[in-house]
Every structure is written in structure tokens, then in C-alpha cells.
Scaffold this active site. Structure first.
Site, PDB file in Angstrom:
ATOM      1  N   TYR A   1     -34.725   7.151 -15.129  1.00 20.23           N
ATOM      2  CA  TYR A   1     -34.368   5.734 -15.300  1.00 20.23           C
ATOM      3  C   TYR A   1     -35.601   4.878 -15.095  1.00 20.23           C
ATOM      4  CZ  TYR A   1     -31.430   1.553 -14.512  1.00 20.23           C
ATOM      5  OH  TYR A   1     -30.828   0.331 -14.598  1.00 20.23           O
TER       6      TYR A   1
ATOM      7  N   SER B   1     -42.281  23.479  -6.153  1.00 20.98           N
ATOM      8  CA  SER B   1     -41.692  22.431  -5.316  1.00 20.98           C
ATOM      9  C   SER B   1     -42.341  21.075  -5.555  1.00 20.98           C
ATOM     10  CB  SER B   1     -41.858  22.803  -3.849  1.00 20.98           C
ATOM     11  OG  SER B   1     -41.150  23.991  -3.603  1.00 20.98           O
TER      12      SER B   1
ATOM     13  N   LYS C   1     -26.067  14.796 -11.902  1.00 20.18           N
ATOM     14  CA  LYS C   1     -25.278  13.830 -12.677  1.00 20.18           C
ATOM     15  C   LYS C   1     -25.580  14.059 -14.147  1.00 20.18           C
ATOM     16  CE  LYS C   1     -26.520  10.338 -14.526  1.00 20.18           C
ATOM     17  NZ  LYS C   1     -27.176   9.131 -15.046  1.00 20.18           N
TER      18      LYS C   1
ATOM     19  N   ALA D   1     -46.612  23.492  -8.273  1.00 18.83           N
ATOM     20  CA  ALA D   1     -46.009  22.643  -7.243  1.00 18.83           C
ATOM     21  C   ALA D   1     -46.744  21.309  -7.165  1.00 18.83           C
ATOM     22  CB  ALA D   1     -46.060  23.352  -5.901  1.00 18.83           C
TER      23      ALA D   1
ATOM     24  N   ASN E   1       9.578   0.937   3.483  1.00 15.98           N
ATOM     25  CA  ASN E   1       9.515  -0.523   3.584  1.00 15.98           C
ATOM     26  C   ASN E   1       8.225  -1.006   4.243  1.00 15.98           C
ATOM     27  OD1 ASN E   1      12.108  -0.950   2.451  1.00 15.98           O
ATOM     28  ND2 ASN E   1      13.012  -0.323   4.403  1.00 15.98           N
TER      29      ASN E   1
ATOM     30  N   TYR F   1     -32.883  16.187  -7.307  1.00 18.11           N
ATOM     31  CA  TYR F   1     -32.026  15.333  -8.127  1.00 18.11           C
ATOM     32  C   TYR F   1     -32.145  15.744  -9.584  1.00 18.11           C
ATOM     33  CZ  TYR F   1     -30.147  11.452 -10.728  1.00 18.11           C
ATOM     34  OH  TYR F   1     -29.410  10.710 -11.619  1.00 18.11           O
TER      35      TYR F   1
ATOM     36  N   ASN G   1     -35.467  28.044 -12.347  1.00 17.55           N
ATOM     37  CA  ASN G   1     -35.523  27.876 -10.900  1.00 17.55           C
ATOM     38  C   ASN G   1     -36.220  26.555 -10.583  1.00 17.55           C
ATOM     39  OD1 ASN G   1     -35.220  29.243  -8.128  1.00 17.55           O
ATOM     40  ND2 ASN G   1     -37.283  28.416  -8.167  1.00 17.55           N
TER      41      ASN G   1
ATOM     42  N   ARG H   1     -22.013  14.858  -9.336  1.00 21.45           N
ATOM     43  CA  ARG H   1     -21.397  13.652  -9.895  1.00 21.45           C
ATOM     44  C   ARG H   1     -20.934  13.889 -11.332  1.00 21.45           C
ATOM     45  NH1 ARG H   1     -26.043   9.814  -9.239  1.00 21.45           N
ATOM     46  NH2 ARG H   1     -24.661   8.445 -10.425  1.00 21.45           N
TER      47      ARG H   1
ATOM     48  N   ARG I   1       7.377  -6.380   3.752  1.00 21.32           N
ATOM     49  CA  ARG I   1       6.974  -5.724   5.003  1.00 21.32           C
ATOM     50  C   ARG I   1       5.734  -4.841   4.867  1.00 21.32           C
ATOM     51  NH1 ARG I   1      12.821  -3.545   6.468  1.00 21.32           N
ATOM     52  NH2 ARG I   1      13.043  -3.956   4.247  1.00 21.32           N
TER      53      ARG I   1
HETATM   54  C1  UD1 Z   1      19.907  -1.088  -0.833  1.00 21.78           C
HETATM   55  C2  UD1 Z   1      21.418  -0.955  -0.923  1.00 21.78           C
HETATM   56  C3  UD1 Z   1      21.940  -0.298   0.357  1.00 21.78           C
HETATM   57  C4  UD1 Z   1      21.263   1.038   0.558  1.00 21.78           C
HETATM   58  C5  UD1 Z   1      19.747   0.906   0.519  1.00 21.78           C
HETATM   59  C6  UD1 Z   1      19.098   2.267   0.486  1.00 21.78           C
HETATM   60  C7  UD1 Z   1      22.201  -2.864  -2.243  1.00 21.78           C
HETATM   61  C8  UD1 Z   1      22.841  -4.195  -2.199  1.00 21.78           C
HETATM   62  N1  UD1 Z   1      22.010  -2.252  -1.088  1.00 21.78           N
HETATM   63  O1  UD1 Z   1      19.642  -1.963   0.243  1.00 21.78           O
HETATM   64  O2  UD1 Z   1      23.330  -0.109   0.254  1.00 21.78           O
HETATM   65  O3  UD1 Z   1      21.667   1.623   1.776  1.00 21.78           O
HETATM   66  O4  UD1 Z   1      19.325   0.193  -0.663  1.00 21.78           O
HETATM   67  O5  UD1 Z   1      17.706   2.190   0.587  1.00 21.78           O
HETATM   68  O6  UD1 Z   1      21.910  -2.373  -3.302  1.00 21.78           O
HETATM   69  N2  UD1 Z   1      15.235  -4.490  -6.158  1.00 21.78           N
HETATM   70  C9  UD1 Z   1      14.994  -5.042  -7.389  1.00 21.78           C
HETATM   71  N3  UD1 Z   1      15.451  -6.288  -7.664  1.00 21.78           N
HETATM   72  C10 UD1 Z   1      16.159  -7.022  -6.760  1.00 21.78           C
HETATM   73  C11 UD1 Z   1      16.398  -6.452  -5.496  1.00 21.78           C
HETATM   74  C12 UD1 Z   1      15.935  -5.187  -5.228  1.00 21.78           C
HETATM   75  O7  UD1 Z   1      14.367  -4.418  -8.247  1.00 21.78           O
HETATM   76  O8  UD1 Z   1      16.539  -8.142  -7.096  1.00 21.78           O
HETATM   77  C13 UD1 Z   1      14.752  -3.150  -5.880  1.00 21.78           C
HETATM   78  C14 UD1 Z   1      13.754  -3.085  -4.741  1.00 21.78           C
HETATM   79  O9  UD1 Z   1      12.426  -3.248  -5.232  1.00 21.78           O
HETATM   80  C15 UD1 Z   1      13.988  -1.707  -4.176  1.00 21.78           C
HETATM   81  C16 UD1 Z   1      15.462  -1.438  -4.459  1.00 21.78           C
HETATM   82  O10 UD1 Z   1      15.836  -2.347  -5.481  1.00 21.78           O
HETATM   83  O11 UD1 Z   1      13.221  -0.738  -4.844  1.00 21.78           O
HETATM   84  C17 UD1 Z   1      16.352  -1.642  -3.220  1.00 21.78           C
HETATM   85  O12 UD1 Z   1      16.263  -2.995  -2.822  1.00 21.78           O
HETATM   86  P1  UD1 Z   1      16.224  -3.429  -1.302  1.00 21.78           P
HETATM   87  O13 UD1 Z   1      16.116  -4.887  -1.242  1.00 21.78           O
HETATM   88  O14 UD1 Z   1      15.215  -2.616  -0.589  1.00 21.78           O
HETATM   89  O15 UD1 Z   1      17.695  -3.007  -0.868  1.00 21.78           O
HETATM   90  P2  UD1 Z   1      18.185  -2.634   0.567  1.00 21.78           P
HETATM   91  O16 UD1 Z   1      18.448  -3.861   1.346  1.00 21.78           O
HETATM   92  O17 UD1 Z   1      17.308  -1.608   1.154  1.00 21.78           O
HETATM   93 CA    CA Z   2      15.084  -0.727   0.801  1.00 20.75          CA
END
Ligand code: UD1
Ligand code: CA
Length: 465
Positions: A389, A407, A353, A425, A229, A368, A379, A335, A17
Site C-alpha cells: 500500500y 529474514s 490478507k 536476508a 423481555n 505480513y 519459505n 484476514r 425492558r
Molecule cells: C402475551 C399473552 C399472554 C402470554 C404471553 C406469553 C396476550 C394478550 N397475552 O402476553 O397470555 O402468557 O404473551 O409470553 O396476547 N406484539 C405485537 N404487537 C402488539 C403487541 C404485541 O407485535 O401490538 C408482539 C410483541 O412484540 C411480542 C408478542 O406480541 O413479540 C407478545 O406481546 P407482549 O406484549 O410481550 O405480550 P405479553 O404481555 O407477554
Molecule cells: Ca412477552
């Protein structure tokens, strides 16, 4: 013996997302990636090792956080949060103690909250302690299902019954587990749910089945649990984070005029009685001393600014060191490699710089100074330019103490100007100047009496013809 604490940070998901080529956890909040905020809070509560589980964009994440002494675990295929924790098991081999589970996309979590969670977990000797939050609108989150004996399980929104969906105590996705015990529960998980994933949340029911104690602690400020997200949530988190940072500076004695417009990175330090006007950005590892004034639109990145420094509107400074009591700007550009010893004046439209400038030396306008070393009390007149350069190589200009530069002077480097000398100057200086000399390269002035008047008459005649 102190109780051991390790942290696993889930950060392998794609973050569809965000609609970005940058891995989600690398998106910045208040000038620092979400993941580094999470790493920082894990360290603040003393977690060691810290194990981020990475997958999508793994190489980039590793690279960006390469200085952080992290112990990365790889989740090649994202099969769910439960599977993600399993991928960290090898990195925690031999570890026995409390395992803190954090999410790389929950950057607002505070140290105090984690300390409360840790205390609760240790006092109750629970196998699992879940950080929960009360949400007005719990849509999208996992719900905490309680029974007569406390928390029984967590049900994901997509798997919940209409009745369960009405529960507004939600799972923040932050937990404390007993390790290595939690890995035994993880082995029991299946992916027989709507999303076909191995849910970490299912360890709660598994632990309860084995007669283990599961605790839940409600976070006081629900905004801390905000998961990022999309970019609307990213901006909201940025506002909250910036407000926290700014308030901490205000309470420590810094005046912020209209704080909502002032952006200060998390690692910046500022001395007391410094006054910051609207639209100022302080980035990276900047240090600002006390009693300074930063006027509107000043942008400073990775600089060390002394005390009593006045920076006027629209000035941009990067990787520079500014001594005490300097006045800079308006609209000066300092810089990388600029070092001002102190009591310097760098005025409007001056660019520097790799310039080391001795005490009380000044360049007040349109100048510069690049690849140069200036002594004390130099001054530079308006329009002084170091020609450093030649299109291939860069050369140095050295100007010793007490030199006065008229100046519109150009110094064609390499060139050294001896102490106490005076440059007339309009000179183009191509050769070294000895101490206390006058150097002048002006072409002698010609006077043709009446020429202008004769020229005007000629033009008039032409027009009338
Ligand atoms: C998860 C929780 C949910 C909670 C919510 C809070 C689970 C099943 N659900 O849901 O209960 O309310 O977080 O924000 O755990 N990630 C991995 N590997 C994976 C899947 C996810 O590393 O295979 C990581 C994602 O990058 C993220 C985190 O785990 O940082 C949470 O994953 P996400 O898919 O966002 O879970 P939610 O559906 O939000
Ligand atoms: Ca999440």
C-alpha cells in the site's frame, strides 16, 4: 393432498425492558437474532408463507432479515396481540389451512414441540390449539381457565381475579388456528380490558361461544416457552441455546473440553474427531473439517477449514479458506481472502490478507502477507513484509514456487519473484527477480577495528570529569 401450514410471527412490540436502540427481536441468542431462530423453527415444520408482523424498528428488522424470503406485515401502531394478527390478514389472503402463531421473543421453541402441537391440532380437528406450560411462578403470563368441557378462556394477569392468578398453567403465546376462520373471531374482539388492548387471547372465548373446539397441549420443557423481555433473560436463553448446539456436536462426534466456555453459532458444521479447547468461538457460516484441533482462545468467523488442521492458541481467522493439514498460530491473524492450499505453516504473529498461498509454503514468524500470491514450497523468513500500500493504491506481490526468502525482507509491490530464486536476508526488493537468481540489496558491511572500545573509554572519561 398435504395440509397447508402458514406461520405468523408477532414481532412489532418495542421491548422497552431491553433498554436498547436495537429492536428487541434483533438481539442475538447464540450469535443469531431471536427472530431468525423463530423463523428457522417455523421453516423446519414446513410453514410457508412465514409472515413476521413488524412495527418498532420495522426498517431495521426488514434489512437484517432481507435474505430470508419473508412476507412482512406492518403493524404501524401496537394496539395489542389480536390487532397484530389482524395486520397479517392481507398477507394470507386466499390461504386456507393451519395458521401457526409464534412470538419473535420466544426463541427457544423446538421443532419437536411444534410437531406435537401440529399433530394434536390435526388429530382433534380443533379450531384453536394453545401451547401451554406449567410454571412454578406464573406471574406475568396469561392463565388458562378450564371448565367441565375443557379450555374456556385465557385471562391476562392484569385482568385476573386472585383465584385465577393461582392457576399455574399458562399461555405460552404459541397457537395453531384454523385459517381463514380465525380472522372472523378477531373481528369480534374489543379492547375493554385493563391494558386497553386488543388481546389475541380473547379469540379463545369467542371460538367457544360459537361452539368451536379449543384444545391445549402442555409443553414438556417449560424453558422452551421462555419469553425474552430483558437482558437477564436474554443471557439465560443464550446459555440454553448454546448448550443445545454444543450437545448436538458432541453427540455427532466432536470433543468439547469444557463446553460451557465454547461458543458455536447455529449454522456452523464440524467434522468428527475434532477437538475443541475452552474459549473457542466459531461464528457465522464456519465449516470445520474432521480431526482438527482448535486450541484455547481461537476465534473463527465465516471460514472453511479442512481436515487435520491444527490452530494454536489466540489465533483469529475470518473469511478464509484453509486446506488440509495446516498448522496455524499461536496468535496468527488470517484476514478475509486468505486461501491456504494445504500443508501450510503459518506461525506466530503472522498476518495474512487477500493472500493465496500454495501447498507446503510457510511463514513461521512475524510476517505480513497482503495482496499476494505465493506458489508451492515457498519459505518466508522471519519478518518478511509485503509492502502492498502506497497510501493511495494497493499492489500485488507474486512469489513463484520454491522461492526462499531470507529474514527481514520487504517486497515493495508490485513485484514478481521468479521460481526457485533466493532472496538474501535484510533485502528491500523493489524490482522483479528472474527465476533461479539471487537477489540481495544489502549495503556492504563496514568494520572499524577497536571503535567500540575507544568509545567506551571516551564515555568513562566524560563521567569522571
Ligand atoms: C402475551 C399473552 C399472554 C402470554 C404471553 C406469553 C396476550 C394478550 N397475552 O402476553 O397470555 O402468557 O404473551 O409470553 O396476547 N406484539 C405485537 N404487537 C402488539 C403487541 C404485541 O407485535 O401490538 C408482539 C410483541 O412484540 C411480542 C408478542 O406480541 O413479540 C407478545 O406481546 P407482549 O406484549 O410481550 O405480550 P405479553 O404481555 O407477554
Ligand atoms: Ca412477552
Amino acid at each position: 393432498m398435504p395440509k397447508l401450514l402458514s406461520a405468523v410471527i408477532l414481532a412489532a412490540g418495542q421491548g422497552t425492558r431491553m433498554k436498547s436502540t436495537l429492536p428487541k427481536v434483533l438481539h442475538p441468542v447464540a450469535g443469531q437474532s431471536m427472530l431468525s431462530h423463530v423463523v428457522a423453527v417455523a421453516r423446519l415444520v414446513g410453514a410457508d408463507p412465514v409472515v413476521p408482523v413488524i412495527g418498532h424498528g420495522a426498517e431495521r428488522v426488514r434489512e437484517v432479515l432481507s435474505d430470508e424470503r419473508l412476507c412482512f406485515a406492518l403493524q404501524a401502531e401496537q394496539l395489542g396481540t389480536g390487532h397484530a394478527l389482524q395486520c397479517a390478514e392481507a398477507s394470507l389472503e386466499g390461504f386456507s389451512g393451519d395458521l401457526l402463531l409464534l412470538c419473535g421473543d420466544v426463541p427457544l421453541l423446538r421443532e419437536v414441540t411444534l410437531r406435537q402441537l401440529l399433530n394434536h391440532h390435526r388429530e382433534t380437528e380443533a379450531a384453536i390449539t394453545i401451547l401451554t406450560a406449567q410454571m412454578d411462578d406464573p406471574t406475568g403470563y396469561g392463565r388458562i381457565i378450564r371448565g367441565p368441557a375443557g379450555v374456556e378462556r385465557i385471562v391476562e394477569e392484569k385482568d385476573a381475579s386472585p383465584e385465577e392468578r393461582r392457576v399455574n398453567e399458562i399461555n405460552t403465546g404459541i397457537y395453531l388456528f384454523k385459517a381463514p376462520e380465525v380472522f372472523a373471531f378477531l373481528c369480534q374482539l374489543d379492547n375493554l380490558n385493563v391494558q386497553g388492548e386488543y388481546y389475541l387471547t380473547d379469540v379463545v372465548a369467542a371460538a367457544r361461544w360459537s361452539g368451536e373446539r379449543v384444545e391445549a397441549l402442555l409443553v414438556e420443557q417449560a424453558e422452551e416457552a421462555m419469553g425474552i423481555n430483558d437482558r437477564v433473560q436474554l443471557a439465560r436463553a443464550g446459555v440454553v441455546m448454546q448448550q443445545r448446539i454444543n450437545e448436538a456436536h458432541q453427540r455427532a462426534g466432536v470433543t468439547l473440553v469444557d463446553p460451557a466456555t465454547i461458543y458455536i453459532a447455529p449454522e456452523v458444521t464440524i467434522g468428527t474427531d475434532t477437538l475443541i479447547h475452552p474459549g473457542v468461538h466459531l461464528r457465522g457460516q464456519t465449516v470445520v473439517g474432521s480431526g482438527c484441533e482448535l486450541e484455547p482462545g481461537v476465534v473463527i468467523t465465516d471460514c472453511h477449514i479442512g481436515d487435520q488442521v491444527h490452530i494454536k492458541p489466540g489465533s483469529v481467522l475470518a473469511e478464509s479458506k484453509i486446506g488440509n493439514s495446516c498448522a496455524i498460530g499461536p496468535m496468527a491473524h488470517l484476514r478475509p481472502g486468505t486461501v491456504l492450499a494445504g500443508h501450510n505453516k503459518i506461525g506466530n504473529f503472522v498476518e495474512t490478507k487477500k493472500a493465496e498461498i500454495g501447498e507446503k509454503s510457510q511463514a513461521s514468524h512475524l510476517t505480513y502477507i497482503g495482496d499476494a500470491v505465493l506458489g508451492k514450497n515457498v519459505n518466508l523468513g522471519c519478518g518478511t513484509i509485503t509492502c502492498n500500500y502506497d497510501g493511495v493504491n494497493k499492489y500485488q506481490t507474486i512469489i513463484e514456487d520454491d522461492v526462499f526468502v531470507g529474514s527481514d525482507t520487504q517486497f515493495v509491490a508490485p513485484v514478481t519473484i521468479g521460481r526457485g530464486s533466493l532472496i538474501g536476508a535484510g533485502s528491500t526488493i523493489t524490482k522483479d527477480v528472474p527465476a533461479d537468481a539471487l537477489a540481495l540489496t544489502r549495503v556492504e558491511q563496514k568494520i572499524i577495528p577497536g571503535w567500540a572500545e575507544r568509545n567506551r573509554s571516551k564515555q568513562k572519561q566524560k563521567k569522571n570529569q
